[in-house]
Enzyme design. Sequence first.
Site, PDB file in Angstrom:
ATOM      1  N   THR A  14       0.859  -1.104  -0.088  1.00  0.00           N
ATOM      2  CA  THR A  14       0.081  -0.138   0.020  1.00  0.00           C
ATOM      3  C   THR A  14       1.071   1.244  -0.292  1.00  0.00           C
ATOM      4  OG1 THR A  14      -1.710  -0.911   1.198  1.00  0.00           O
ATOM      5  CG2 THR A  14      -1.899   1.280   1.272  1.00  0.00           C
ATOM      6  N   TYR A  27      -8.061   0.560  -3.990  1.00  0.00           N
ATOM      7  CA  TYR A  27      -6.794   0.872  -4.782  1.00  0.00           C
ATOM      8  C   TYR A  27      -5.936  -0.268  -5.032  1.00  0.00           C
ATOM      9  CZ  TYR A  27      -4.584  -0.615  -0.521  1.00  0.00           C
ATOM     10  OH  TYR A  27      -4.074  -1.352   0.687  1.00  0.00           O
ATOM     11  N   SER A  60       1.531  -7.582  -0.518  1.00  0.00           N
ATOM     12  CA  SER A  60       2.048  -8.460   0.460  1.00  0.00           C
ATOM     13  C   SER A  60       1.285  -9.884   0.377  1.00  0.00           C
ATOM     14  CB  SER A  60       2.627  -7.904   1.631  1.00  0.00           C
ATOM     15  OG  SER A  60       1.395  -7.656   2.412  1.00  0.00           O
ATOM     16  N   THR A  93       1.197  -4.495   4.412  1.00  0.00           N
ATOM     17  CA  THR A  93       0.986  -4.657   5.711  1.00  0.00           C
ATOM     18  C   THR A  93       0.404  -6.246   6.223  1.00  0.00           C
ATOM     19  OG1 THR A  93      -1.212  -3.664   5.376  1.00  0.00           O
ATOM     20  CG2 THR A  93       0.639  -2.273   6.229  1.00  0.00           C
ATOM     21  N   ASP A  94      -0.307  -6.888   4.985  1.00  0.00           N
ATOM     22  CA  ASP A  94      -1.010  -7.954   5.203  1.00  0.00           C
ATOM     23  C   ASP A  94      -0.044  -8.931   5.731  1.00  0.00           C
ATOM     24  OD1 ASP A  94      -3.349  -6.990   4.407  1.00  0.00           O
ATOM     25  OD2 ASP A  94      -3.311  -7.886   2.506  1.00  0.00           O
ATOM     26  N   LYS A 166      -0.622  -7.505  12.934  1.00  0.00           N
ATOM     27  CA  LYS A 166      -1.694  -6.603  12.395  1.00  0.00           C
ATOM     28  C   LYS A 166      -2.798  -6.894  13.174  1.00  0.00           C
ATOM     29  CE  LYS A 166      -3.734  -4.633   8.028  1.00  0.00           C
ATOM     30  NZ  LYS A 166      -3.583  -4.852   6.505  1.00  0.00           N
ATOM     31  N   GLU A 284      -1.001 -33.054  28.473  1.00  0.00           N
ATOM     32  CA  GLU A 284      -1.306 -34.096  27.211  1.00  0.00           C
ATOM     33  C   GLU A 284      -0.291 -33.744  26.059  1.00  0.00           C
ATOM     34  OE1 GLU A 284      -3.625 -31.778  28.453  1.00  0.00           O
ATOM     35  OE2 GLU A 284      -5.079 -33.409  29.496  1.00  0.00           O
TER      36      GLU A 284
END
Length: 326
Positions: A14, A27, A60, A93-94, A166, A284
């Site tokens: 972005t 965008y 990304s 940013t993803d 994020k 466990e």
Amino acid sequence: MKNPCIRVLATGGTIAGKAGSATRHAYVPGQIGIDDLLAAAAALDMGAALSGVQIANIGSEDIGPAVWAPLHAAIMAAIGDSAVDGIVVTHGTDTVEETALLLDLTLPTAKPVVMVGAMRPADAVGSDGLRNLANAVRVAGNPDAAGRGVLVVMGDRVFAARDVRKVRTRGTDAFRGFPRESIGLVTPSALDWFGAPWRTGDAARFDWPREWPEVPILPIWAGIEPEYVGRLTGPDTRGVVVAGVGEGNMPDPLRQPLRELVARGVAVVRASRIDEGLVDREPEDDANGFLAARALNPPKARILLQLLLASGVSDRAAMQAEFDRR
């Protein structure tokens, strides 16, 4: 005093995106090249000499090993260049938290490496890209940044790669650190650290992998059936990260097919789908052969597990120790 020399490595996102309108929501990321980005940065008088390399120009969500390899190589070249004082990586940013952790685990701490992105494209009202870039340049030019591992700068905050995530899809205050919050505050004119560097002079913790082991993430939801484990895994699967509910929990019937995977030599890590999910070992786990992700969310746990498997680490105690230290 001489201005620091900062190498900017661009991958898109972005921060390099355009909407074609100052008010449009939609965008396209990765529309601005490194030369234009540096030209815009030059007008801000950031107090640093900037040079740039275009590694990729994509969103990304499309980043993976094909981009990670040349990015890692370019950072290593910049670390070895005596003329470079710090490195900034522009990134969407993803998935920035995954790339940040991967680089944090495979780079030495000799020079600052700072990742930065934006939540709004360059031509949007209130675009945050250039401010974030100016902040990242200030951090990368600060010698005290070098002993803190890979850093992520967003929203006037500095995060460590091990903690950053994020947490929002809208707004510029979209990142948070867990279990440790931000480790510093930064503006284009000031930088304040909340503590001393903790990795001064460290070598890379892992070599760059020659292969990327197959490690799927198994999401848990109410009503999931045990057969789903078999649908997600195959003969090439070497690890599974369970994105469990609560503290890495899963329906009891799912444990049996996962135990069968462990018996075949597949590593199984319990993580949590909860945003602030800390997953400790449960009684466990020893019997099941499972690992606990501790503070790493499922995507980050997957990165660490891939690096462990690619490095030939198979002892469960040694693997658990790596998750415990994050």
